[in-house]
Design a protein around this motif. Structure first.
Motif, PDB file in Angstrom:
ATOM      1  N   TYR A  47      32.067  49.825  28.720  1.00 19.99           N
ATOM      2  CA  TYR A  47      32.759  50.006  27.436  1.00 19.99           C
ATOM      3  C   TYR A  47      33.065  51.484  27.204  1.00 19.99           C
ATOM      4  N   TYR A  48      32.094  52.336  27.455  1.00 16.58           N
ATOM      5  CA  TYR A  48      32.296  53.766  27.238  1.00 16.58           C
ATOM      6  C   TYR A  48      33.312  54.342  28.219  1.00 16.58           C
ATOM      7  N   VAL A  49      33.292  53.866  29.465  1.00 14.89           N
ATOM      8  CA  VAL A  49      34.244  54.356  30.460  1.00 14.89           C
ATOM      9  C   VAL A  49      35.671  53.999  30.058  1.00 14.89           C
ATOM     10  N   ILE A  50      35.881  52.729  29.666  1.00 13.26           N
ATOM     11  CA  ILE A  50      37.226  52.282  29.304  1.00 13.26           C
ATOM     12  C   ILE A  50      37.706  52.985  28.035  1.00 13.26           C
ATOM     13  N   THR A  51      36.835  53.048  27.022  1.00  9.66           N
ATOM     14  CA  THR A  51      37.231  53.662  25.748  1.00  9.66           C
ATOM     15  C   THR A  51      37.534  55.143  25.922  1.00  9.66           C
ATOM     16  N   SER A  52      36.662  55.847  26.655  1.00  6.82           N
ATOM     17  CA  SER A  52      36.902  57.278  26.859  1.00  6.82           C
ATOM     18  C   SER A  52      38.167  57.502  27.681  1.00  6.82           C
ATOM     19  N   SER A  53      38.441  56.603  28.629  1.00  2.00           N
ATOM     20  CA  SER A  53      39.653  56.725  29.440  1.00  2.00           C
ATOM     21  C   SER A  53      40.900  56.565  28.573  1.00  2.00           C
ATOM     22  N   LEU A  54      40.870  55.611  27.647  1.00  2.00           N
ATOM     23  CA  LEU A  54      42.002  55.414  26.745  1.00  2.00           C
ATOM     24  C   LEU A  54      42.229  56.640  25.866  1.00  2.00           C
ATOM     25  N   LEU A  55      41.155  57.200  25.340  1.00  2.00           N
ATOM     26  CA  LEU A  55      41.282  58.375  24.475  1.00  2.00           C
ATOM     27  C   LEU A  55      41.805  59.581  25.254  1.00  2.00           C
ATOM     28  N   LEU A  56      41.310  59.761  26.474  1.00  2.00           N
ATOM     29  CA  LEU A  56      41.776  60.882  27.287  1.00  2.00           C
ATOM     30  C   LEU A  56      43.235  60.696  27.701  1.00  2.00           C
ATOM     31  N   THR A  57      43.617  59.448  27.950  1.00  2.00           N
ATOM     32  CA  THR A  57      45.014  59.172  28.269  1.00  2.00           C
ATOM     33  C   THR A  57      45.916  59.474  27.075  1.00  2.00           C
ATOM     34  N   MET A  58      45.450  59.136  25.883  1.00  2.00           N
ATOM     35  CA  MET A  58      46.209  59.442  24.668  1.00  2.00           C
ATOM     36  C   MET A  58      46.331  60.949  24.477  1.00  2.00           C
ATOM     37  N   ALA A  59      45.278  61.683  24.866  1.00  2.00           N
ATOM     38  CA  ALA A  59      45.341  63.151  24.784  1.00  2.00           C
ATOM     39  C   ALA A  59      46.426  63.689  25.708  1.00  2.00           C
ATOM     40  N   LEU A  60      46.565  63.065  26.882  1.00  2.00           N
ATOM     41  CA  LEU A  60      47.615  63.491  27.814  1.00  2.00           C
ATOM     42  C   LEU A  60      49.004  63.221  27.241  1.00  2.00           C
ATOM     43  N   PHE A  61      49.185  62.059  26.593  1.00  2.00           N
ATOM     44  CA  PHE A  61      50.467  61.751  25.968  1.00  2.00           C
ATOM     45  C   PHE A  61      50.800  62.788  24.899  1.00  2.00           C
ATOM     46  N   CYS A  62      49.808  63.156  24.110  1.00  2.00           N
ATOM     47  CA  CYS A  62      50.025  64.166  23.065  1.00  2.00           C
ATOM     48  C   CYS A  62      50.395  65.501  23.696  1.00  2.00           C
ATOM     49  N   LEU A  63      49.744  65.814  24.801  1.00  2.00           N
ATOM     50  CA  LEU A  63      49.965  67.102  25.452  1.00  2.00           C
ATOM     51  C   LEU A  63      51.384  67.214  25.988  1.00  2.00           C
ATOM     52  N   PHE A  64      51.943  66.101  26.455  1.00  2.00           N
ATOM     53  CA  PHE A  64      53.273  66.118  27.038  1.00  2.00           C
ATOM     54  C   PHE A  64      54.386  65.853  26.017  1.00  2.00           C
ATOM     55  N   SER A  65      54.002  65.510  24.788  1.00  2.00           N
ATOM     56  CA  SER A  65      55.024  65.269  23.777  1.00  2.00           C
ATOM     57  C   SER A  65      55.678  66.586  23.386  1.00  2.00           C
ATOM     58  N   LYS A  66      56.966  66.542  23.077  1.00  2.00           N
ATOM     59  CA  LYS A  66      57.716  67.750  22.762  1.00  2.00           C
ATOM     60  C   LYS A  66      57.641  68.047  21.266  1.00  2.00           C
ATOM     61  N   PRO A  67      57.564  69.317  20.905  1.00  2.00           N
ATOM     62  CA  PRO A  67      57.562  69.686  19.496  1.00  2.00           C
ATOM     63  C   PRO A  67      58.853  69.226  18.827  1.00  2.00           C
ATOM     64  N   THR A  68      58.751  68.729  17.609  1.00  2.00           N
ATOM     65  CA  THR A  68      59.920  68.206  16.918  1.00  2.00           C
ATOM     66  C   THR A  68      60.567  69.226  15.989  1.00  2.00           C
ATOM     67  N   LYS A  69      59.855  70.272  15.666  1.00  7.90           N
ATOM     68  CA  LYS A  69      60.376  71.236  14.700  1.00  7.90           C
ATOM     69  C   LYS A  69      61.331  72.228  15.331  1.00  7.90           C
ATOM     70  N   LYS A  70      61.014  72.661  16.549  1.00  9.05           N
ATOM     71  CA  LYS A  70      61.839  73.668  17.204  1.00  9.05           C
ATOM     72  C   LYS A  70      62.941  73.021  18.002  1.00  9.05           C
ATOM     73  N   GLN A  71      64.161  73.485  17.830  1.00  8.59           N
ATOM     74  CA  GLN A  71      65.304  72.950  18.563  1.00  8.59           C
ATOM     75  C   GLN A  71      66.235  74.098  18.931  1.00  8.59           C
ATOM     76  N   ILE A  72      66.592  74.179  20.202  1.00  9.23           N
ATOM     77  CA  ILE A  72      67.446  75.263  20.665  1.00  9.23           C
ATOM     78  C   ILE A  72      68.908  74.874  20.506  1.00  9.23           C
ATOM     79  N   ASN A  73      69.684  75.732  19.876  1.00 12.26           N
ATOM     80  CA  ASN A  73      71.122  75.538  19.748  1.00 12.26           C
ATOM     81  C   ASN A  73      71.805  76.736  20.389  1.00 12.26           C
ATOM     82  N   LEU A  74      72.395  76.525  21.564  1.00 17.19           N
ATOM     83  CA  LEU A  74      72.958  77.632  22.331  1.00 17.19           C
ATOM     84  C   LEU A  74      74.128  78.288  21.622  1.00 17.19           C
ATOM     85  N   PHE A  75      74.899  77.522  20.897  1.00 13.67           N
ATOM     86  CA  PHE A  75      76.115  78.061  20.311  1.00 13.67           C
ATOM     87  C   PHE A  75      76.049  78.036  18.788  1.00 13.67           C
ATOM     88  N   GLU A  76      74.924  78.462  18.276  1.00 17.57           N
ATOM     89  CA  GLU A  76      74.728  78.472  16.835  1.00 17.57           C
ATOM     90  C   GLU A  76      75.512  79.626  16.199  1.00 17.57           C
TER      91      GLU A  76
END
Length: 236
Positions: A207-236
């Motif tokens: 139970y602990y192995v599976i649960t901790s694996s799910l939480l760590l996997t969710m941490a990886l998803f968060c780590l790879f998610s892109k920030p939503t506030k910053k957006q580059i506009n080349l021709f602003e």
């Protein structure tokens, strides 16, 4: 993922995730720790090996989405400042008496086009032709001195400067509240705490192995998610 903290979190998360499963499988702790550290290092190397690289084909496709004015503004922005590039309607004027014209369409420049360069820019010392096409066999059709410039030359400079291609927004399920980057540390902490329980005597190790694996996997998803506030506009 550019920050040092992101790299550390990625390394720890992958290593801990690997260690928890190896320990559950009753692998010797020293061997399991060594394997986990190596796996974490390999994953980081694979992730960051391709970071910052832009495929040439994608860059050329991006250039084709720009109108003529935007295209020349984009090129002029990265020409050495000593040339004092000036954006004109159909070319760039450089202070050394040369001009730069772009031909990035899907078709290779024709013989007539090459011949017309001399008439259009008569008196110009040099004409730089910015194009992804092979023009070696066409240079003889122009009386002017034409110097081909491939987009890959500019792309190399852009990569060093951290340039990224604009992304096209896609409709998808909004998971921003679950996988925000700021939540990564909480999932990581919870996953590590639960993982530590498998080192203790407990009848619920799986139970602990599976649960901790799910939480760590969710941490990886968060780590790879892109920030939503910053957006580059080349021709602003």
């Amino acid at each position: 993922m550019k920050g040092i903290l992101d790299k550390i979190v990625l390394y720890i998360t992958v290593s801990v995730l690997c260690l928890s499963w190896l320990w559950y499988l009753k692998i010797n702790i020293s061997l399991a720790l060594s394997i986990s550290l190596i796996v974490g290092l390999v994953v980081c190397m694979v992730v960051y090996k391709g970071e910052g690289k832009i495929p040439l084909s994608r860059y050329i496709d991006y250039l084709r989405t720009l109108d003529e004015r935007e295209l020349y503004e984009h090129i002029a922005r990265y020409i050495h400042t000593s040339y004092e590039a000036k954006v004109e309607d159909s070319h760039l004027s450089l202070n050394d008496g040369s001009v730069l014209v772009a031909q990035i369409g899907y078709s290779t420049p024709s013989k007539d086009y090459m011949a017309s360069l001399y008439r259009r820019y008569k008196g110009t010392d040099r004409i730089y032709l910015f194009t992804p096409h092979d023009t070696k066999g066409l240079l003889a059709y122009s009386k002017a001195k034409v110097i081909p410039l491939h987009p890959r030359t500019l792309l190399k400079k852009l990569v060093k400067l951290g340039f990224t291609l604009p992304t096209t927004p896609k409709k998808k399920v909004d998971l921003s509240t679950i996988f925000q980057r700021s939540r990564a540390k909480y999932y990581l902490f919870s996953g590590v705490v639960l993982m530590l329980n498998i080192f203790l005597y407990t009848p619920y190790r799986l139970y602990y192995v599976i649960t901790s694996s799910l939480l760590l996997t969710m941490a990886l998803f968060c780590l790879f998610s892109k920030p939503t506030k910053k957006q580059i506009n080349l021709f602003e």
